[in-house]
Design a protein around this motif. Structure first.
Motif, short mmCIF file in Angstrom:
data_model
loop_
_atom_site.label_atom_id
_atom_site.label_comp_id
_atom_site.label_asym_id
_atom_site.label_seq_id
_atom_site.Cartn_x
_atom_site.Cartn_y
_atom_site.Cartn_z
N GLU A 1 0.86 -1.19 0.00
CA GLU A 1 0.00 0.00 0.00
C GLU A 1 0.90 1.24 0.00
N LEU A 2 0.71 2.05 -1.01
CA LEU A 2 1.45 3.31 -1.14
C LEU A 2 0.61 4.42 -0.54
N GLU A 3 1.15 5.09 0.46
CA GLU A 3 0.47 6.21 1.12
C GLU A 3 1.28 7.49 0.90
N VAL A 4 0.66 8.49 0.31
CA VAL A 4 1.33 9.76 0.03
C VAL A 4 0.64 10.88 0.80
N ASN A 5 1.43 11.75 1.39
CA ASN A 5 0.91 12.85 2.17
C ASN A 5 0.09 13.80 1.29
N GLN A 6 -1.14 14.08 1.72
CA GLN A 6 -2.02 14.97 0.94
C GLN A 6 -1.53 16.41 0.93
N ARG A 7 -0.52 16.70 1.71
CA ARG A 7 0.08 18.03 1.67
C ARG A 7 0.53 18.39 0.26
N PHE A 8 1.02 17.41 -0.48
CA PHE A 8 1.53 17.69 -1.82
C PHE A 8 0.44 18.13 -2.80
N PRO A 9 -0.63 17.34 -3.00
CA PRO A 9 -1.66 17.80 -3.92
C PRO A 9 -2.41 19.04 -3.45
N ILE A 10 -2.49 19.24 -2.14
CA ILE A 10 -3.26 20.38 -1.62
C ILE A 10 -2.45 21.67 -1.64
N GLN A 11 -1.16 21.60 -1.27
CA GLN A 11 -0.39 22.82 -1.02
C GLN A 11 0.83 23.00 -1.90
N GLU A 12 1.36 21.92 -2.48
CA GLU A 12 2.65 22.01 -3.16
C GLU A 12 2.57 21.42 -4.57
N SER A 13 1.92 22.16 -5.46
CA SER A 13 1.61 21.63 -6.79
C SER A 13 2.86 21.28 -7.60
N ASP A 14 3.90 22.09 -7.52
CA ASP A 14 5.13 21.80 -8.28
C ASP A 14 5.79 20.53 -7.76
N LYS A 15 5.92 20.43 -6.45
CA LYS A 15 6.51 19.25 -5.84
C LYS A 15 5.65 18.02 -6.12
N TRP A 16 4.34 18.20 -6.12
CA TRP A 16 3.41 17.11 -6.37
C TRP A 16 3.61 16.54 -7.78
N ALA A 17 3.78 17.39 -8.75
CA ALA A 17 3.99 16.92 -10.12
C ALA A 17 5.28 16.12 -10.24
N SER A 18 6.34 16.61 -9.62
CA SER A 18 7.62 15.90 -9.70
C SER A 18 7.58 14.60 -8.91
#
Length: 233
Positions: A199-216
């Motif tokens: 199970e891959l769990e990713v912090n929702q901080r990225f899609p909510i607050q850090e769009s550039d980091k989220w894309a990378s």
């Protein structure tokens, strides 16, 4: 030969028309992490380019929780558990069992053909729960007793941190890999040599607050999974 099965159980917050009355006035709740895994479907859509087969659901987890077993107290939420027994049974027959059976049957098909299956279930977690900050960027959940799961998670973490040394990656966090979930159920059906469930769990901080980091991060997760497959096939 390793085959990749990708799933996303909490991809959306849609409510089927016949159940809309249960969620009247709960539109705000449906938009939160309780209604769906924020960002998970976007990541799933990116990663499915390297998968052999993939399944996802966009029905809100507050109707029925696809990542819980029958009998689990959180299989139905406070909104859907009020349904009469016959309607609860119909809900499971229409919106629960077909999804889980598709996944299980696909694994059985691969195993019958002599293939080993790597199942990655794509999820995300809220940065703060009950006032407590979750201290991780990525969680990799697995059963420590399964040597292939442990080895692949260690290999994946190493690859991720070779590309981004600042990523905080934790094993079996913020949940235990052996807790009730779809991979835990499937481990009871298939041996450790047949089935590898992560199970891959990713912090929702990225899609909510850090769009550039989220894309990378999406690109990095996809590329490293592809490398894992190439090295373990």
């Amino acid at each position: 030969m390793l085959r990749l099965l990708l799933t996303c159980e909490h991809g959306g917050n849609k409510v089927p028309v016949s159940y809309e009355a249960l969620f009247k006035g709960q539109e705000d709740t449906l938009q939160t992490h309780r209604g769906y895994d924020i960002g998970a479907l976007e990541l799933f859509d990116k990663m499915k380019s390297v998968a052999d087969v993939h399944f996802h659901s966009e029905t809100t987890r507050l109707l029925v929780e696809l990542n819980r077993s029958v009998g689990h107290p959180k299989l139905l939420s406070e909104f859907s558990c009020v349904l009469p027994e016959k309607d609860r049974e119909r809900l499971l027959q229409v919106h629960y069992f077909p999804y889980r059976e598709k996944v299980e049957h696909m694994i059985q098909d691969f195993v019958s053909a002599g293939r080993r299956v790597l199942h990655i279930a794509v999820h995300s977690f809220t940065p703060v729960l009950d006032g407590e900050e979750r201290k991780a960027d990525i969680g990799l959940l697995y059963d420590p007793k399964r040597k292939h799961e442990q080895a692949l998670c260690r290999q994946w973490k190493k690859k991720l941190q070779q590309n981004d040394k600042d990523l905080v990656i934790r094993f079996n966090y913020p949940y235990l890999g052996i807790a009730d979930g779809l991979p835990s159920y499937l481990r009871r059906k298939f041996t450790g040599d047949q089935y590898i469930g992560i199970e891959l769990e990713v912090n929702q901080r990225f899609p909510i607050q850090e769009s550039d980091k989220w894309a990378s991060l999406q690109r990095l997760l996809t590329n490293t999974v592809e490398e894992l497959l190439q090295e373990n096939r």
